[in-house]
Write a protein that holds these residues in place. Structure first.
Motif, PDB file in Angstrom:
ATOM      1  N   ASN A 563     -13.987 -53.303  -2.020  1.00 56.97           N
ATOM      2  CA  ASN A 563     -15.043 -54.078  -2.677  1.00 56.97           C
ATOM      3  C   ASN A 563     -16.281 -54.211  -1.794  1.00 56.97           C
ATOM      4  O   ASN A 563     -17.408 -53.990  -2.238  1.00 56.97           O
ATOM      5  N   LEU A 570     -14.333 -53.654  -7.507  1.00 58.75           N
ATOM      6  CA  LEU A 570     -13.732 -52.521  -8.199  1.00 58.75           C
ATOM      7  C   LEU A 570     -12.880 -53.028  -9.351  1.00 58.75           C
ATOM      8  O   LEU A 570     -12.065 -53.931  -9.185  1.00 58.75           O
ATOM      9  N   TYR A 576     -17.317 -50.731 -11.627  1.00 54.99           N
ATOM     10  CA  TYR A 576     -17.578 -51.891 -10.769  1.00 54.99           C
ATOM     11  C   TYR A 576     -18.274 -52.986 -11.564  1.00 54.99           C
ATOM     12  O   TYR A 576     -18.900 -52.724 -12.593  1.00 54.99           O
TER      13      TYR A 576
END
Length: 865
Positions: A563, A570, A576
């Motif tokens: 992340n 994610l 995302y």
């Protein structure tokens, strides 16, 4: 006892059947006997307990319990997709569907159970399913792609899992339960009410006290709805029946074996059928000697062990089993143990209930103080310890066992409090004494070693935490030094590494590892535990030690979790999320419009969160800089939803708008969020400010929460919502603005300094020696003389803060990392795709599981829909 040329035929290869094969191998019977397995399903034994995890991305292969090398090494003849169709007990043969005829000396029936489908009209219509096998789940997943609403008939364990699965597939989900509450077997009325409230807050609709009268179908024969017993109709285009199971005993009936009046193959204490000594029955198809059919895996495992022992000529008996269960249903902890409903005479109930937090705890206590059972909903942290005390008198009062942390004197019942005959692992019937012997007599020094030696913790895993405590306690009692190091690379704790980094101004993981790592780890790259941990420490202290405050600079970039690596969370399909900071939940109309325009232009899914901000989902990695460039231009900053750092400071509208407000809670929330934004910590931090005692911002469920009083502010610390709720503790009261900020500065930096890796403030406050009183002494009264240093460290953070995304979008070199494929930077990931839902998008998960390029009718998440 059979001769060496005997043949053992196992009919059924589920979890219990596989356990039986392992028990045979452990007794050496696979070396002296021919073993033949007839399995109806097209795949070998898999973890049916974790079946729903398939919808969370776990593959059928990952669910498998069968090591094919085990089957091959032991010469087991496994026939998949070829169930037994008849048994000739006189000739001692079994005939399979394929026509295969196998003679047997010992026949073991492990045929399990079948789903009960109520005999309602159109129960077999298109769109009706059961929830029992992987094949069932595959069919539900496929049908759900063209459905919008799903209903589950049955509100028991499996029914709730099925409803959660339908919701996860994007369907509006309903649960229809004939009983007056959910999970009527496991929980009582109070527990059912707490569970109902929590599940309804998740967006599921529950109908209790009604039955299904008819499945309504359209002209094409497909499901269009359900008619319920109260006369109402429920529109749905997918129905899952999960109304219980029945023993699968037809094969036994057909060959003349004795079965119970309500089903189940009747067996004795050795699991041998009562009318044929050559035939055994185990698992859900068996009516045990105590008159029960057990639907849990743990009793089935005991029966498998018992049958294998009897075949080997060893003494063993199955006379009954513990029905205790601990589950996480739709993210809610639910547990029951012992006499949970207080069926025995002279029982007293000790109950704690908090409907707002979705908590319900009940202990059933005998007149003599014996703990007889209990029910836990919303917080089952104490399940392992309480279950182990069942049948004995706990060393503390029952009231202290049900009160949540922060609501009374904390009670810690460590492993030393448990008697040796306490069952720690009910799945495998392992007692505390057995675990102690594994350490003292078999030289086991780690949890994996103890698990291998005793089988404890190898099935559902709910006892692993207690298991670890027991192993460490036994090692320490034996004079063995317990390794409390951070990981295999560092023998020091996170707290010790923090002090080293601060004192010596160490700015890199490599330097710290080479100087203070374990000898064998020096010169290496570190591991997935120490790299992000050290990265977080360095980021927390960056201004004070002279390190860069940008987490993607130099070596820091390689230390980050996924992340942090892309400054975004994610999601499950490889896309995302984008979460701009909205301090205090206050936002101007112009900024709302900017978010709407960006979500529209990039085809993003938008949702207002409980943290009072707007999340945008579905961005490809290469789109992140484009999206953030527009957000930064509009005055937004990173919301740090991806980092172990401050997330949000919620607020109510306070005295500015509310007639009950006594302070300006919005202003304070904004000030606090802007002060602590970007602060890296051992775990995420959440906060809230309420403008009066009505507590609309839920400040007492936060890591640090503030509630206004007529004289200033009350500061609460160590709260937590989520999976393990905890009410925050009052640290100080009636503070001025300056006093409040000063104490929060100290509290946060002391937490960052002393907490373990991934330890929330709630857990830290309970673990740290002295608890709240010690923290108050340090933070309020400066008992350690470190408050000036704590304040100085926080001041350095505040003065050096820079928005990570603003730095990123203005640096071409930093932007180079935002690609799906390094060797093809202009190529998007082909499996990141979406399908429409409720005027927005959702991940195309079936596409992801297959790994194919999107079809023409699938949204590809590009800048245009």
């Amino acid at each position: 006892m059979p001769t060496d040329t005997s043949t053992i035929v196992l009919v059924g290869h589920g979890m219990v059947g596989q356990r039986f094969l392992k028990a045979l191998a452990e007794r050496g019977l696979t070396a002296t006997h021919r073993v033949v397995v007839l399995c109806e399903e097209p795949r070998p034994a898999y973890d049916r307990v974790q079946l729903t995890s398939y919808f969370s991305g776990r593959t059928p292969e990952e669910l498998s319990l069968t090591d094919l090398a085990f089957i091959e090494d032991h010469g087991i003849e496994l026939h998949l997709g070829d169930p037994a169709e008849s048994v000739d007990r006189e000739a001692r043969t079994v005939t399979a569907r394929s026509g295969l005829v196998v003679g047997y000396d010992v026949l073991v029936l492990a045929t399990g159970s079948y789903p009960f489908v109520p005999p309602v009209p159109n129960k077999d219509a298109e769109g009706c399913f059961v929830y029992r096998t992987i094949e069932d789940l595959l069919a539900i997943e496929e049908y759900a792609r063209r459905s919008t609403t799903g209903a589950v008939v049955g509100g028991g364990l499996l029914g709730l899992e099925a409803a959660g699965a339908l919701k996860g597939l994007g369907l509006t989900s309903h649960i229809v339960e004939f009983a007056p509450r959910l999970m009527p077997v496991q929980v009582d009325e109070g527990g059912g009410a707490a569970l109902l409230r929590t599940i309804e807050e998740m967006g599921l609709t529950v109908h209790t006290g009604v039955g299904t009268q008819e499945i309504v179908v359209g002209d094409d024969g497909a499901v269009t709805g359900m008619r319920l017993s109260d006369g109402s109709e429920l529109a749905t285009d997918l129905v899952v029946f999960s109304a219980g199971v029945r023993p699968r005993d037809q094969l036994a009936r057909d060959c003349g074996l004795t079965v119970g009046e309500r089903g189940g193959i009747t067996v004795d204490e050795q699991c041998r059928t009562v009318c044929d000594p050559h035939v055994f029955a185990i698992g859900e198809c068996a009516l045990a000697a105590d008159g029960r059919v057990y639907g849990l895996v743990a009793p089935g495992y005991e029966q498998a062990e018992t049958a294998a022992a009897a075949i080997a000529g060893d003494a063993s008996a199955f006379t009954g089993a513990d029905l205790s269960t601990k589950l996480k249903l739709l993210g809610v902890d639910v547990a029951s143990f012992g006499d949970a409903h207080g069926a025995a005479e002279d029982c007293l109930d000790v109950v704690y209930s908090d409907s707002r937090a979705g908590l319900y705890k009940k202990l059933v206590i005998g007149r003599d103080g014996t703990l007889r059972g209990g029910i836990l909903v919303g917080d089952a942290e104490a399940y392992g310890t309480l279950k182990a005390f069942t049948g004995s008198v706990p060393p503390v009062s029952p009231e202290s066992l049900v009160l949540p942390a922060g609501a009374g004197a904390p009670v810690q019942l460590g492993p030393s409090s448990l008697p040796d005959d306490a069952i720690i692992c009910s799945c495998n019937n392992v007692r505390k004494g057995t675990i102690r012997e594994a350490v003292t007599e078999h030289s086991c020094t780690t949890v994996p070693e103890v698990k291998k030696c005793t089988k404890a913790g190898t099935t559902c895993g709910s006892c692993v935490k207690v298991l670890g405590q027991l192993v460490n306690a036994e090692l320490e009692a034996s004079g063995v030094e317990v390794d409390k190091g951070l990981c295999a690379c560092f023998s020091r704790t996170r707290e010790e590494l923090y002090e080293i980094v601060l004192a010596l101004r160490v700015t890199s993981h490599r330097e710290l590892l080479d100087r203070y790592g374990r000898e064998e780890a020096r010169g290496g790259d570190g591991c997935e535990v120490c790299k992000p941990t050290v990265g977080s420490i360095v980021a927390s202290l960056a201004p004070a030690i002279g390190a860069s405050t940008y987490v993607l600079d130099g070596e820091q970039a390689a230390l980050q979790d996924t992340n942090d690596h892309f400054l975004a969370n994610l999601q499950k399909n490889g896309s995302y999320s984008v979460v701009p900071r909205i301090p205090g939940g206050e936002i101007a109309p112009e900024k709302l419009i900017v978010i709407g325009e960006i979500a529209r232009d990039f085809g993003l899914y938008t949702k207002i969160t409980g943290g009072q901000r707007i999340d945008m989902f579905g961005a490809r990695v290469e789109q992140l800089p484009l999206i953030w460039a527009r957000l930064v231009d509009a005055g937004f900053e990173s919301g740090h939803a991806y980092g172990k750092s401050l997330r949000t400071v919620k607020s109510c509208v306070g005295q500015t708008w509310c007639r009950y407000g006594v302070q300006d809670s919005v202003r304070m929330a904004i000030d606090l969020e802007l002060r602590y934004r970007g602060l890296r910590s051992p775990h995420k931090l959440k906060s809230a400010v309420s403008g009066c005692q009505r507590e609309c911002a839920e400040a007492q469920s936060k890591d640090f929460g503030v509630i206004a009083t007529a004289n200033g502010w009350n500061l609460y610390v160590g709260g937590n919502g989520g999976a393990t709720p905890r009410h925050a503790d009052l640290l100080a009261q009636d503070l001025s603005d300056a006093e409040l900020v000063r104490l929060i500065d100290r509290f946060l930096m002391f937490y960052i300094r002393t907490a373990d890796r991934l330890e929330r403030t709630s857990t830290w406050l309970e673990r740290i020696p002295g608890g709240l009183d010690h923290v108050r002494d340090v933070v309020v009264h400066d008992s350690l003389g470190i408050c000036d240093e704590l304040e100085s460290l926080m001041a350095a953070h505040v003065s050096h803060y820079r928005d990570e995304w603003a730095e990123t979008v203005n640096d071409p070199e930093k932007l180079a990392r935002f690609v799906s494929f390094v060797n093809a930077p202009d190529t998007p990931d082909p499996v990141v795709a979406f399908v429409p839902e409720r005027d927005q998008i959702k991940p195309d998960l079936p596409l992801l599981s297959i790994g194919l390029r999107p079809a023409d009718d699938v949204l590809e998440g590009s800048a245009q829909r």
